[in-house]
Design a protein around this motif. Structure first.
Motif, PDB file in Angstrom:
ATOM      1  N   ARG A 647      41.077  23.328 -16.576  1.00 36.77           N
ATOM      2  CA  ARG A 647      42.038  22.889 -18.077  1.00 36.77           C
ATOM      3  C   ARG A 647      42.458  21.576 -16.512  1.00 36.77           C
ATOM      4  N   TRP A 648      43.525  21.977 -15.408  1.00 37.09           N
ATOM      5  CA  TRP A 648      43.696  20.686 -14.811  1.00 37.09           C
ATOM      6  C   TRP A 648      42.995  19.521 -14.520  1.00 37.09           C
ATOM      7  N   TRP A 649      41.478  20.435 -14.030  1.00 34.40           N
ATOM      8  CA  TRP A 649      40.735  18.919 -13.224  1.00 34.40           C
ATOM      9  C   TRP A 649      39.621  19.349 -14.729  1.00 34.40           C
ATOM     10  N   SER A 650      40.068  19.746 -15.764  1.00 36.43           N
ATOM     11  CA  SER A 650      39.153  18.849 -16.689  1.00 36.43           C
ATOM     12  C   SER A 650      40.175  17.223 -17.171  1.00 36.43           C
ATOM     13  N   ALA A 651      41.688  17.425 -17.522  1.00 32.34           N
ATOM     14  CA  ALA A 651      42.662  16.690 -17.875  1.00 32.34           C
ATOM     15  C   ALA A 651      42.274  15.329 -17.144  1.00 32.34           C
ATOM     16  N   TYR A 652      42.082  15.944 -15.585  1.00 29.26           N
ATOM     17  CA  TYR A 652      42.121  14.719 -14.210  1.00 29.26           C
ATOM     18  C   TYR A 652      40.777  13.984 -15.098  1.00 29.26           C
ATOM     19  N   ARG A 653      39.799  14.796 -15.385  1.00 36.71           N
ATOM     20  CA  ARG A 653      38.839  13.795 -15.121  1.00 36.71           C
ATOM     21  C   ARG A 653      39.020  12.819 -16.187  1.00 36.71           C
ATOM     22  N   ALA A 654      39.372  13.748 -17.576  1.00 41.10           N
ATOM     23  CA  ALA A 654      38.682  12.835 -18.654  1.00 41.10           C
ATOM     24  C   ALA A 654      40.381  11.447 -18.539  1.00 41.10           C
ATOM     25  N   ASN A 655      40.514  11.352 -17.644  1.00 44.43           N
ATOM     26  CA  ASN A 655      41.556  11.044 -17.357  1.00 44.43           C
ATOM     27  C   ASN A 655      41.519   9.746 -16.853  1.00 44.43           C
ATOM     28  N   ARG A 656      40.495   9.886 -15.039  1.00 45.26           N
ATOM     29  CA  ARG A 656      40.493   8.912 -14.104  1.00 45.26           C
ATOM     30  C   ARG A 656      40.318   8.433 -13.926  1.00 45.26           C
ATOM     31  N   ASP A 657      38.610   7.718 -14.601  1.00 45.10           N
ATOM     32  CA  ASP A 657      38.502   6.242 -15.265  1.00 45.10           C
ATOM     33  C   ASP A 657      38.672   5.748 -15.749  1.00 45.10           C
ATOM     34  N   ASN A 658      39.913   5.046 -16.085  1.00 45.67           N
ATOM     35  CA  ASN A 658      40.380   4.610 -16.757  1.00 45.67           C
ATOM     36  C   ASN A 658      40.535   3.114 -16.002  1.00 45.67           C
ATOM     37  N   ALA A 666      47.616   3.979 -21.737  1.00 41.24           N
ATOM     38  CA  ALA A 666      46.747   3.759 -20.130  1.00 41.24           C
ATOM     39  C   ALA A 666      48.182   4.081 -19.136  1.00 41.24           C
ATOM     40  N   LYS A 667      49.665   4.108 -19.648  1.00 43.03           N
ATOM     41  CA  LYS A 667      50.432   4.894 -18.567  1.00 43.03           C
ATOM     42  C   LYS A 667      50.464   6.327 -19.220  1.00 43.03           C
ATOM     43  N   GLY A 668      50.108   6.450 -19.949  1.00 42.51           N
ATOM     44  CA  GLY A 668      50.410   7.987 -20.026  1.00 42.51           C
ATOM     45  C   GLY A 668      49.097   8.959 -20.002  1.00 42.51           C
ATOM     46  N   ARG A 669      48.133   8.199 -19.500  1.00 41.37           N
ATOM     47  CA  ARG A 669      46.846   8.965 -19.111  1.00 41.37           C
ATOM     48  C   ARG A 669      47.202   9.051 -17.770  1.00 41.37           C
ATOM     49  N   ARG A 670      47.798   7.475 -16.891  1.00 39.31           N
ATOM     50  CA  ARG A 670      47.718   7.814 -15.866  1.00 39.31           C
ATOM     51  C   ARG A 670      48.192   8.804 -15.925  1.00 39.31           C
ATOM     52  N   ARG A 671      50.189   9.411 -16.280  1.00 39.45           N
ATOM     53  CA  ARG A 671      50.576  10.203 -15.766  1.00 39.45           C
ATOM     54  C   ARG A 671      49.828  11.932 -16.176  1.00 39.45           C
ATOM     55  N   LEU A 672      49.751  11.942 -16.903  1.00 37.03           N
ATOM     56  CA  LEU A 672      49.030  13.332 -17.318  1.00 37.03           C
ATOM     57  C   LEU A 672      48.177  13.725 -15.955  1.00 37.03           C
ATOM     58  N   LYS A 673      46.800  12.896 -15.701  1.00 38.11           N
ATOM     59  CA  LYS A 673      46.050  12.661 -14.722  1.00 38.11           C
ATOM     60  C   LYS A 673      46.753  13.282 -13.086  1.00 38.11           C
ATOM     61  N   ASN A 674      48.114  12.181 -13.010  1.00 37.37           N
ATOM     62  CA  ASN A 674      48.441  12.955 -11.937  1.00 37.37           C
ATOM     63  C   ASN A 674      49.728  13.964 -11.846  1.00 37.37           C
ATOM     64  N   VAL A 675      49.968  14.275 -12.753  1.00 44.77           N
ATOM     65  CA  VAL A 675      50.360  16.160 -13.055  1.00 44.77           C
ATOM     66  C   VAL A 675      49.461  17.201 -12.614  1.00 44.77           C
ATOM     67  N   ALA A 676      48.263  16.536 -13.265  1.00 43.46           N
ATOM     68  CA  ALA A 676      47.368  17.112 -13.636  1.00 43.46           C
ATOM     69  C   ALA A 676      47.201  17.228 -11.325  1.00 43.46           C
ATOM     70  N   LEU A 677      46.563  16.459 -10.280  1.00 42.74           N
ATOM     71  CA  LEU A 677      46.886  16.539  -9.437  1.00 42.74           C
ATOM     72  C   LEU A 677      47.511  17.274  -9.002  1.00 42.74           C
TER      73      LEU A 677
END
Length: 861
Positions: A647-658, A666-677
């Motif tokens: 699930r963490w990898w899915s969250a990271y990849r889903a929000n990585r390439d914006n 966009a800020k929300g996607r970066r936040r979730l991506k970095n929490v997942a990482l």
């Protein structure tokens, strides 16, 4: 400076007396030079309550003094203990003085000082007395006219409050400018700036059609980084018109950014002076949080034009009258321009991390204190953040329309006055026909109330009874507390259906205990209480893991949903600490998984799945055990990381390439991506480490780059040193970004963190005279729970040494840094003894400042 044996004088609210003399007008003439500035002041004084004229003056070299044009000799006045006393007959006089001051020698950064070739001022709270003689108190309001003369090549821009009325060329390459502020103001709002500056300019058209010229003044190279601040200024001006009906009142509004500043910013009338970290921002150098902070601080200082400037404080005990109210206003502004749910989470997290600790320690004080030794020590989270929560409760109790009616009456009734908190509350009482006597206790009593909650459901009558009991622990000087007026937002959710049962309800708890009956409850309920954090309290509710997981999945209030998951995590962590094991509860794993799968706003998910901080966990324990807390929390991070790896990898990849954008989504996607990482790298998995290092190198914005650097800095991997070196090489000439480099290492949980911080304190780029750099390293390390509290006491000794090193340079900075040591009673005997010993060493040091003396002596009391 004080000797350790001397006790500073205490200023008490009960001793307030109106000014003996008022100063309806002051004319200032500055002959500016960084080494020796000559200040001529011409005061029009009028008799008030009677007695001699007493003017404050600190560090001034008096050159001449006259009354009504007659020079005074040594026998005509006294000047001792920073007080100039003149006995005057009659009711009105002109008092003129000429003094000399040295801006470049002013390392305290209060009064007129030099910053990287610029001259600027900071006068709140008691800095104007370091510029000229004046009754330096907020209830003396004057109309200011200012003339500045300076070398044109060095200081081509000359700014002050109000409107520029004249300018011209002088002799020998000098020039001059005159400014006039049409609005009476206390001297703490005086401002002056002289320097080689360029401006980003714009204009704003007010609701009534007036054009206001806007300017943000910075070094020429920094002008491109001011656009976000300018947009925030214009947005805040419009918001204040729409929400509070407040229109700007001058033809000019200027902001100046300076590198050396004790505070975040200052609301001087028409000329706000800002710490550059709250103005300069672009994608490469500022994180999403930096952008949010710039907008919030710009709004905050602008909002002070009415809540602080047009209506100011009678005395400094009323400080929250302007600061708590204005923090609430800037919080609502930010919520309206982003994610309201995430903003509320961030504000409550800050309150709990700082203000709740303050309330439970030796520095606890009411929102309106009763006394102080040094006023700068009362610019605290209690005054600002808890003060804002008190305003929020008032708005909640009244509702939007009645709150606005009370504000309108307050502005109409007190415009141009220096007033008290009673005046603020009275306006709301009179506008709405209410008695808020009990509510006033929020201003008078210190401490965080605790509300015990239990409930009983009767299936036969389909009713629920909720038992509530409030209590507030003793705080210094207040052993017992009367009941508070507490608004509690409550809702019920079906234990089986998950649906909300009826409408939410606002319960007003006024007594020590109460029982509330709710009828027509169709099925066994799960209670959601203090939704939206409707009151700044601690809730003691014996809810099960299943109930908390249920709320985290079904509550329709975002904060309550977040709170339920946080309480579930806290229960898991504290149970594991108590048992002495590191096993994560399956209920927590399942609840985090459900939140990740919920499809909710990524910004909210990123906040909700974070574990409570180590400091917050410690606050919930009878005795703080930093080692156990750190061990269990890290083990839980590893468990969540491994069991939810996909699930963490899915969250990271889903929000990585914006592609980089600056908007809430966009800020929300970066936040979730970095929490997942962060969860993926928790066990130093090589694939996750490699991904983190790639993100560090490839990031197109500071948010992603700094997030990766922060993760690598706490790991024992080769990429750690490579990333730190690359970051320094890239940003070594940008002071604000370099602050991040220092702070990131100071917050690292790497085993060698203390050694690294000591080495950084000797680094060529470290400076004890720049408050931003000092806070970045020393302040951040003081917040590093596991490494600052190393069992050998090395962290405590290092902090104490830094406090003593800076005290003689900038006592305000030193006093703020010493505060972590004052919580020694919360730790085990060995750590407590080491912390107390450092406080005693500081207190025994000759020449201690009043600022540090007050904090340390209260910490030991």
């Amino acid at each position: 400076m004080l000797d350790a044996a001397s006790t500073p004088q205490v200023t008490r609210l009960a001793d307030y007396r109106p000014p003996a003399w008022t100063v309806p007008a002051i004319a200032l003439d500055f002959d500016l030079d960084d080494k020796a500035t000559r200040v001529t002041s011409r005061l029009t004084v009028e008799r008030g309550e009677g007695g001699p004229l007493v003017l404050d003056g600190e560090g001034l070299r008096l050159i001449s003094l006259s009354v009504d044009g007659k020079p005074l000799g040594d026998g005509d006045y006294s000047y001792a203990d920073d007080k100039l006393t003149i006995t005057l007959n009659g009711d009105s006089h002109i008092v003129e003085s000429v003094v000399e001051i040295s801006p470049i020698a002013n390392t305290q950064l209060m009064g007129l000082y030099a910053s990287e070739g610029m001259l600027c001022t900071q006068c709140e709270a008691e800095g104007f007395r370091r510029i000229t003689f004046f009754p330096d108190r907020p209830d003396v309001l004057s109309r200011f006219t200012v003339k500045m003369t300076a070398d044109k090549a060095r200081y081509p821009v000359l700014l002050s409050n109000g409107n520029r009325v004249a300018a011209g060329e002088g002799k020998d390459g000098r020039h001059w400018a005159e400014w006039e502020d049409p609005f009476p103001k206390p001297c703490y709002l005086f401002a002056l700036v002289a320097g080689d500056l360029s401006a980003l300019k714009d204009e704003f058209v007010t609701a009534s059609g007036r054009k206001v010229e806007l300017g943000i003044w910075v070094r020429e190279a920094d002008v491109p980084r001011c656009r976000h601040a300018m947009d925030a200024l214009k947005s805040s001006m419009r918001w204040d018109e729409q929400v509070y009906g407040r229109e700007y009142d001058l033809d000019l509004f200027n902001i100046v950014a300076v590198s050396d500043f004790n505070f975040g910013a200052m609301e001087n009338k028409g000329l706000n002076i800002f710490n550059s970290k709250y103005i300069l921002a672009d994608a490469d150098t500022a994180t999403d949080l930096d952008f949010d902070n710039v907008a919030a601080v710009v709004a905050h200082e602008y909002f002070h034009n009415w809540t602080g400037n047009r209506i100011t404080c009678r005395d400094w005990f009323q400080l929250s009258l302007k600061e708590g109210l204005t923090v609430y206003r800037d919080q609502e502004f930010s919520a309206d321009h982003g994610s309201r749910a995430v903003k509320r989470i961030e504000d409550v997290r800050m309150l709990r991390a700082v203000q709740f600790q303050e309330d439970s320690g030796p520095l606890a004080h009411p929102v309106r204190p009763e006394s102080y030794m040094e006023i700068s020590n009362f610019y605290t989270a209690t005054i600002y953040n808890k003060g804002a929560e008190v305003i929020r409760m008032l708005a909640t109790l009244l509702g939007a329309d009645r709150y606005r009616a009370g504000c309108d009456l307050y502005f109409d009734r007190h415009d141009g006055q220096a007033v008290t908190i009673e005046d603020w509350v009275k306006a709301h009482e009179d506008a709405n026909g209410l008695d808020l006597t009990q509510f006033r206790r929020w201003y008078a009593q210190a401490g965080t109330p605790r509300v015990a909650v239990s409930s009983r459901y009767d299936a036969a009558s389909k009713s629920l009874e909720i038992d509530l009991a409030q209590s507030t622990p003793p705080t210094p000087g207040q052993d017992s507390k009367a009941p508070f007026h507490i608004p509690l937002d409550v809702a019920l959710f079906g234990r089986d259906s998950g649906a909300r049962l009826g409408d939410p309800r606002l319960i007003e708890l006024k007594d020590s205990s109460a029982t509330i009956r709710l009828d027509d409850v169709a099925e066994p309920p799960v209670l959601s209480i203090n939704r939206g954090f409707s009151a700044p309290i601690a809730i003691d509710a014996p809810q099960t893991r299943e109930e908390l997981a249920h709320l985290s999945a079904h509550d329709d209030d975002p904060f309550a949903r977040y709170e339920a998951l946080q309480r579930l995590a806290l229960l898991t962590l504290t149970d594991a600490i108590r048992r002495g094991d590191e096993v994560a509860d399956p209920a927590l794993v399942d609840a985090v998984a459900a939140t990740l799968d919920s499809g909710l706003d990524p910004a909210f998910i990123g906040e909700a799945v974070l574990l409570p901080s180590e400091a917050f966990i410690g606050d919930q324990m009878p005795t703080v055990d930093p080692d156990a807390i750190h061990g269990v929390r890290e083990a839980t991070r590893r468990t969540l990381g491994s069991q939810l790896n996909d699930r963490w990898w899915s969250a990271y990849r889903a929000n990585r390439d914006n592609r980089y954008e600056l908007n809430p989504e966009a800020k929300g996607r970066r936040r979730l991506k970095n929490v997942a990482l962060g969860y993926l790298v928790a066990d130093a998995d090589p694939k996750a480490v490699s991904t983190t290092f790639e993100q560090f190198g490839d990031a197109d914005n500071m948010t992603d780059r700094l997030a990766a650097l922060g993760l690598l800095t706490s790991l024992e991997v080769g990429e750690r040193e490579a990333a730190l070196a690359a970051f320094h090489a890239r940003y070594k000439n940008d002071p604000l970004v370099l602050d991040k480099w220092f702070a990131t290492q100071a917050l690292s949980t790497h085993p060698d963190a203390l050694d690294q911080v000591i080495a950084l304190s000797r680094h060529a780029d470290f400076s004890r005279t720049n408050p931003n750099r000092f806070r970045a390293l020393i302040g951040s390390f003081g917040a590093n729970q596991p490494r600052f509290h190393a069992a050998d006491g090395g962290g405590y000794a290092f902090l104490a040494n830094e406090v003593l090193a800076v005290d003689g340079l900038n006592s305000q900075s030193a006093a703020r840094m010493v505060q972590p040591l004052t919580r020694w009673r919360r730790f085990g005997a060995d750590r407590a003894a080491l912390m107390r010993a450092e406080l005693e060493r500081i207190l025994a040091t000759p020449g201690l400042s009043k600022d540090v003396y007050e904090v340390v002596s209260k910490g030991l009391a």
